[in-house]
Scaffold this active site. Structure first.
Site: not given
Length: 280
Positions: A20, A61
């Site tokens: 990540d 997002k």
């Protein structure tokens, strides 16, 4: 790389690692995105707590905004300000502010976490592929990737949420990493992340998964603030974060990326015994 034929259990080495980005490889404490979500909601007259902004972290997002608006506490405040419960048009409205705010601030959150360079050197020294994936979008990564490279971090593969039909917890970004790295089977790969969404993604992909806590979203501290915090308070935060990642399916939980190479060796020992990352 010779293809693996699934007529037996894979018992070879770890072939690739997928990291990540924010909270795992860069941006100690995952500070950048948390601040942006708080600010974006404030632009719409709604105050949200940092803890609320952090809850869906790791998601794509726009989905992150959607999940925040689905929280009872946030939805109640939204209704008090706007006179209606949140709906999809509100997701779009908040996200329209998230994107430019991220683009304005993301470069300031590209600093690699302590121990990343040494970990990358050891991974590459073993001939493993180094992939990455993120809930950030393509335009955001167009800023973050060169900034991280300027500071010494350049994974072999970068996959962002805009490239796949759905972000985490779906496994598609991990699968795309495997394709671009040319690595198979999935149990020869390790995903390292700091959020519940990371753990779910890796589990769904059939990968080994490692959670990092000190640098991650749930602890939520800069490197300086973590060093200044009284050790017992920091340990308490890390204990809570570690429990959350284990509950989400982490095979291993460590302090930071600096501790992950020893975990890779432990995973290789398990693979050699015929262990797999998924339940029987």
């Amino acid at each position: 790389m010779k293809p693996f034929l699934r007529t037996r259990v894979y018992d070879g080495p770890v072939r690739a690692v997928v990291l990540d980005w924010a909270g795992t490889a860069v941006d100690h404490g995952c500070l950048g995105p948390a601040a942006v979500f708080v600010q974006a909601f404030a632009l719409h007259g709604v105050e949200v707590a940092v803890s609320e902004a952090r809850e869906p972290m790791g998601s794509e997002k726009r989905e992150h905004v959607r999940r925040m608006l689905a929280m009872d506490s946030v939805a109640a405040r939204w209704r008090a300000v706007h006179g209606h419960v949140p709906h999809e048009a509100d997701v779009d409205a908040v996200y329209r502010d998230v994107e430019p705010l991220m683009l304005q601030t993301i470069a300031a959150h590209a600093v690699p976490v302590p121990g990343l360079a040494e970990f990358v050197d050891r991974v590459r020294g073993r001939g493993m592929g180094l992939g990455s994936c993120t809930g950030y979008t393509g335009p955001m990564m167009e800023v973050l990737v060169p900034e991280a490279a300027r500071r010494g971090y350049s994974p072999d593969v970068v996959v962002h949420a805009s490239e796949v039909p759905a972000g985490r917890p779906y496994p598609w970004m991990c699968y795309l990493n495997a394709m671009r790295l040319g690595v198979h089977p999935m149990e020869s790969m390790v995903k390292i992340g700091d959020t519940v969404a990371d753990m779910h993604e890796a589990r769904n992909a059939g990968m080994w998964t490692v959670g990092v806590v000190r640098t991650g979203n749930d602890v939520g501290l800069s490197e300086v603030d973590a060093a200044r915090m009284p050790p017992d308070q920091l340990a308490a935060r890390m204990t809570v974060a570690a429990a959350r990642l284990r509950e989400a399916g982490a095979h291993y939980v460590v302090d930071s990326i600096a501790d992950c190479f020893s975990v890779i060796k432990a995973i290789e020992a398990r693979l050699a015994r015929g262990d797999t990352p998924y339940p029987a």
